[in-house]
Write an enzyme that holds these catalytic residues in place. Structure first.
Site, PDB file in Angstrom:
ATOM      1  N   LEU A  20     -11.003 -68.756 -42.567  1.00  0.00           N
ATOM      2  CA  LEU A  20     -10.861 -67.697 -43.573  1.00  0.00           C
ATOM      3  C   LEU A  20     -10.480 -66.368 -42.918  1.00  0.00           C
ATOM      4  CD1 LEU A  20     -14.026 -68.443 -45.759  1.00  0.00           C
ATOM      5  CD2 LEU A  20     -11.651 -69.034 -46.281  1.00  0.00           C
ATOM      6  N   SER A  21     -10.519 -66.309 -41.587  1.00  0.00           N
ATOM      7  CA  SER A  21     -10.294 -65.026 -40.903  1.00  0.00           C
ATOM      8  C   SER A  21      -8.925 -64.413 -41.209  1.00  0.00           C
ATOM      9  CB  SER A  21     -10.483 -65.198 -39.395  1.00  0.00           C
ATOM     10  OG  SER A  21     -11.827 -65.522 -39.128  1.00  0.00           O
ATOM     11  N   LYS A  70     -14.994 -71.641 -27.684  1.00  0.00           N
ATOM     12  CA  LYS A  70     -15.820 -70.451 -27.449  1.00  0.00           C
ATOM     13  C   LYS A  70     -16.336 -70.355 -26.004  1.00  0.00           C
ATOM     14  CE  LYS A  70     -17.420 -69.326 -32.083  1.00  0.00           C
ATOM     15  NZ  LYS A  70     -18.596 -68.997 -32.898  1.00  0.00           N
ATOM     16  N   ASP A 107     -20.811 -62.553 -33.212  1.00  0.00           N
ATOM     17  CA  ASP A 107     -21.565 -63.379 -34.168  1.00  0.00           C
ATOM     18  C   ASP A 107     -22.968 -62.819 -34.414  1.00  0.00           C
ATOM     19  OD1 ASP A 107     -19.607 -65.220 -34.809  1.00  0.00           O
ATOM     20  OD2 ASP A 107     -20.208 -66.670 -33.282  1.00  0.00           O
ATOM     21  N   ALA A 137     -24.151 -71.175 -31.574  1.00  0.00           N
ATOM     22  CA  ALA A 137     -24.518 -70.296 -32.688  1.00  0.00           C
ATOM     23  C   ALA A 137     -26.011 -69.981 -32.644  1.00  0.00           C
ATOM     24  CB  ALA A 137     -24.146 -70.950 -34.019  1.00  0.00           C
ATOM     25  N   ARG A 158     -33.173 -80.664 -33.058  1.00  0.00           N
ATOM     26  CA  ARG A 158     -33.324 -82.122 -33.049  1.00  0.00           C
ATOM     27  C   ARG A 158     -33.463 -82.618 -31.606  1.00  0.00           C
ATOM     28  NH1 ARG A 158     -28.252 -84.970 -35.782  1.00  0.00           N
ATOM     29  NH2 ARG A 158     -27.321 -84.093 -33.911  1.00  0.00           N
ATOM     30  N   LYS A 162     -32.261 -79.021 -25.542  1.00  0.00           N
ATOM     31  CA  LYS A 162     -31.343 -77.885 -25.739  1.00  0.00           C
ATOM     32  C   LYS A 162     -32.128 -76.637 -26.144  1.00  0.00           C
ATOM     33  CE  LYS A 162     -27.361 -80.503 -27.344  1.00  0.00           C
ATOM     34  NZ  LYS A 162     -26.465 -80.624 -28.502  1.00  0.00           N
ATOM     35  N   MET A 222     -26.009 -70.451 -41.744  1.00  0.00           N
ATOM     36  CA  MET A 222     -24.717 -70.021 -41.188  1.00  0.00           C
ATOM     37  C   MET A 222     -23.553 -70.799 -41.781  1.00  0.00           C
ATOM     38  SD  MET A 222     -25.163 -69.254 -37.187  1.00  0.00           S
ATOM     39  CE  MET A 222     -26.537 -68.299 -36.548  1.00  0.00           C
TER      40      MET A 222
HETATM   41  P1  NDP Z   1     -22.681 -76.907 -32.076  1.00  0.00           P
HETATM   42  O1  NDP Z   1     -21.874 -78.109 -32.396  1.00  0.00           O
HETATM   43  O2  NDP Z   1     -22.641 -76.330 -30.702  1.00  0.00           O
HETATM   44  O3  NDP Z   1     -24.233 -77.189 -32.407  1.00  0.00           O
HETATM   45  C1  NDP Z   1     -24.577 -77.886 -33.538  1.00  0.00           C
HETATM   46  C2  NDP Z   1     -26.108 -78.066 -33.613  1.00  0.00           C
HETATM   47  O4  NDP Z   1     -26.388 -78.672 -34.867  1.00  0.00           O
HETATM   48  C3  NDP Z   1     -26.685 -78.962 -32.528  1.00  0.00           C
HETATM   49  O5  NDP Z   1     -27.809 -78.327 -31.962  1.00  0.00           O
HETATM   50  C4  NDP Z   1     -27.126 -80.242 -33.297  1.00  0.00           C
HETATM   51  O6  NDP Z   1     -28.328 -80.790 -32.836  1.00  0.00           O
HETATM   52  C5  NDP Z   1     -27.368 -79.674 -34.682  1.00  0.00           C
HETATM   53  N1  NDP Z   1     -27.189 -80.678 -35.742  1.00  0.00           N
HETATM   54  C6  NDP Z   1     -26.049 -81.226 -36.200  1.00  0.00           C
HETATM   55  N2  NDP Z   1     -26.290 -82.050 -37.223  1.00  0.00           N
HETATM   56  C7  NDP Z   1     -27.637 -82.044 -37.420  1.00  0.00           C
HETATM   57  C8  NDP Z   1     -28.503 -82.710 -38.328  1.00  0.00           C
HETATM   58  N3  NDP Z   1     -28.034 -83.545 -39.276  1.00  0.00           N
HETATM   59  N4  NDP Z   1     -29.832 -82.450 -38.260  1.00  0.00           N
HETATM   60  C9  NDP Z   1     -30.310 -81.598 -37.328  1.00  0.00           C
HETATM   61  N5  NDP Z   1     -29.542 -80.935 -36.427  1.00  0.00           N
HETATM   62  C10 NDP Z   1     -28.211 -81.167 -36.476  1.00  0.00           C
HETATM   63  O7  NDP Z   1     -22.243 -75.813 -33.168  1.00  0.00           O
HETATM   64  P2  NDP Z   1     -22.371 -74.215 -33.118  1.00  0.00           P
HETATM   65  O8  NDP Z   1     -23.676 -73.848 -32.538  1.00  0.00           O
HETATM   66  O9  NDP Z   1     -21.153 -73.621 -32.544  1.00  0.00           O
HETATM   67  O10 NDP Z   1     -22.313 -73.855 -34.696  1.00  0.00           O
HETATM   68  C11 NDP Z   1     -23.336 -74.300 -35.590  1.00  0.00           C
HETATM   69  C12 NDP Z   1     -22.937 -73.961 -37.020  1.00  0.00           C
HETATM   70  O11 NDP Z   1     -22.885 -72.562 -37.227  1.00  0.00           O
HETATM   71  C13 NDP Z   1     -21.560 -74.515 -37.404  1.00  0.00           C
HETATM   72  O12 NDP Z   1     -21.654 -75.096 -38.690  1.00  0.00           O
HETATM   73  C14 NDP Z   1     -20.695 -73.284 -37.452  1.00  0.00           C
HETATM   74  O13 NDP Z   1     -19.621 -73.410 -38.362  1.00  0.00           O
HETATM   75  C15 NDP Z   1     -21.691 -72.236 -37.918  1.00  0.00           C
HETATM   76  N6  NDP Z   1     -21.287 -70.861 -37.570  1.00  0.00           N
HETATM   77  C16 NDP Z   1     -21.085 -69.985 -38.596  1.00  0.00           C
HETATM   78  C17 NDP Z   1     -20.710 -68.692 -38.330  1.00  0.00           C
HETATM   79  C18 NDP Z   1     -20.503 -67.737 -39.475  1.00  0.00           C
HETATM   80  O14 NDP Z   1     -19.908 -66.674 -39.252  1.00  0.00           O
HETATM   81  N7  NDP Z   1     -20.984 -68.026 -40.670  1.00  0.00           N
HETATM   82  C19 NDP Z   1     -20.506 -68.209 -36.958  1.00  0.00           C
HETATM   83  C20 NDP Z   1     -20.788 -69.216 -35.949  1.00  0.00           C
HETATM   84  C21 NDP Z   1     -21.147 -70.497 -36.266  1.00  0.00           C
HETATM   85  P3  NDP Z   1     -28.419 -81.644 -31.464  1.00  0.00           P
HETATM   86  O15 NDP Z   1     -28.505 -80.621 -30.387  1.00  0.00           O
HETATM   87  O16 NDP Z   1     -29.662 -82.447 -31.633  1.00  0.00           O
HETATM   88  O17 NDP Z   1     -27.162 -82.470 -31.422  1.00  0.00           O
END
Ligand code: NDP
Length: 281
Positions: A20-21, A70, A107, A137, A158, A162, A222
């Site tokens: 959307l940016s 990133k 962020d 994030a 989960r 991490k 988020m």
């Molecule tokens: P990553 O892929 O690095 O991390 C994702 C995390 O989500 C992991 O820790 C993973 O857990 C966890 N996860 C995924 N599915 C599940 C589930 N079903 N149940 C529990 N935990 C789960 O992503 P990012 O940290 O980069 O981003 C995370 C979210 O934040 C994204 O959706 C991104 O779009 C959003 N975001 C939004 C922004 C905004 O401006 N609104 C800005 C930045 C990010 P595990 O470690 O156990 O695998």
């Protein structure tokens, strides 16, 4: 009209078509009458470095960086802001005229800006913060909450390792917990932030019982696609105040716009309405 003096910036990600940016930045540019443009770039999985190195010292002023680049953006930079270093990821790089790349992370400002917009009475010093997630994030959110004065942050993931790594990197105010033992943190929460990708269209939803939180706890997600995630719906059904991911996206774009074009975006254009329209289509 694009001229020889047009200021060029953009967003790099893969995929990037959903971003959307470009809608936000180009609407602000048009409203402010700034000779600038904001375009999407989607290099292949190994093409980020080539693209960013190619823009060194060029007419391109900077890029927002989204998944999966990133960490690569941080690694390629010659200079790194404290907040990008703490988040261990960059969502903004700027190209200096001398060829250097500067990495930053807005962020965290976006997260705090979203709370300020949608939960203006909330203060991070009100009580324990619960951040769910273990990726970039989540780490960025913890760093921003610490900088804003939070005194206890539960990092719940989960995969416990991490969360432990984030706690170890960011200090003793941070307590790691596995997701299936989140109850004690939720009972103490002034805010709960979903920083996982759970809830995204096509992904599973987050298994967290928000009824354990105090009635005043602010619940933030988020994820903004869909805007009403199952997590936010659960919060709203319980009557909890909520903050959505679109507010964060818009708030993190403000300092990026300023870095690219040297001016704050005009308040007179309703970019949230434009983004909502794009999300619906
Ligand atoms: P990553 O892929 O690095 O991390 C994702 C995390 O989500 C992991 O820790 C993973 O857990 C966890 N996860 C995924 N599915 C599940 C589930 N079903 N149940 C529990 N935990 C789960 O992503 P990012 O940290 O980069 O981003 C995370 C979210 O934040 C994204 O959706 C991104 O779009 C959003 N975001 C939004 C922004 C905004 O401006 N609104 C800005 C930045 C990010 P595990 O470690 O156990 O695998």
């Amino acid at each position: 009209m694009i001229t020889g003096k047009t200021m060029v910036a953009g967003v790099v990600g893969r995929p990037v078509a959903h971003s959307l940016s470009p809608i936000l930045h180009n609407a602000w540019l048009a409203e402010a009458g700034i000779d600038g443009v904001y375009v999407p770039f989607a290099p292949d999985a190994f093409g980020f470095e080539r693209l960013a190195n190619g823009f060194r010292g060029s007419a391109v002023r900077g890029l927002n960086v989204t998944l999966p680049f990133k960490e690569a953006a941080l690694a390629i930079a010659d200079k790194v802001s404290d907040r990008a270093r703490l988040a261990a990821a960059a969502n903004l790089i700027t190209f200096e005229p001398n060829g250097m790349i500067h990495a930053d992370n807005t962020d965290g400002l976006g997260l705090l800006g979203a709370f300020a917009t949608q939960a203006p009475d909330f203060d991070v010093r009100d009580g324990g913060m619960v951040v769910i997630g273990g990726g970039g994030a989540a780490r960025g959110a913890v760093a921003a909450l610490l900088a804003a004065g939070a005194w206890r942050i539960w990092i719940v993931n989960r995969t416990l390792e991490k969360a432990e790594a984030i706690a170890e990197a960011l200090g003793d105010k941070i307590r790691p917990l596995p997701l299936n033992h989140a109850a004690s943190a939720l009972r103490d929460a002034a805010a709960v932030i979903n920083a996982t990708s759970a809830g995204l269209s096509g992904e599973g939803s987050l298994d967290v019982d928000l009824s354990l939180t105090p009635p005043s706890a602010v619940i933030m997600d988020m994820v903004y696609k869909p805007l009403q995630t199952p997590f936010l719906k659960q919060a709203r059904d319980l009557g909890r105040p909520t903050v959505d991911g679109l507010a964060m996206l818009i708030a993190q774009a403000v300092p990026s716009f300023e870095a690219f074009y040297g001016a704050l975006p005009p308040a007179s254009v309703d970019v949230r309405a434009l983004a909502l329209k794009a999300l619906e289509s």
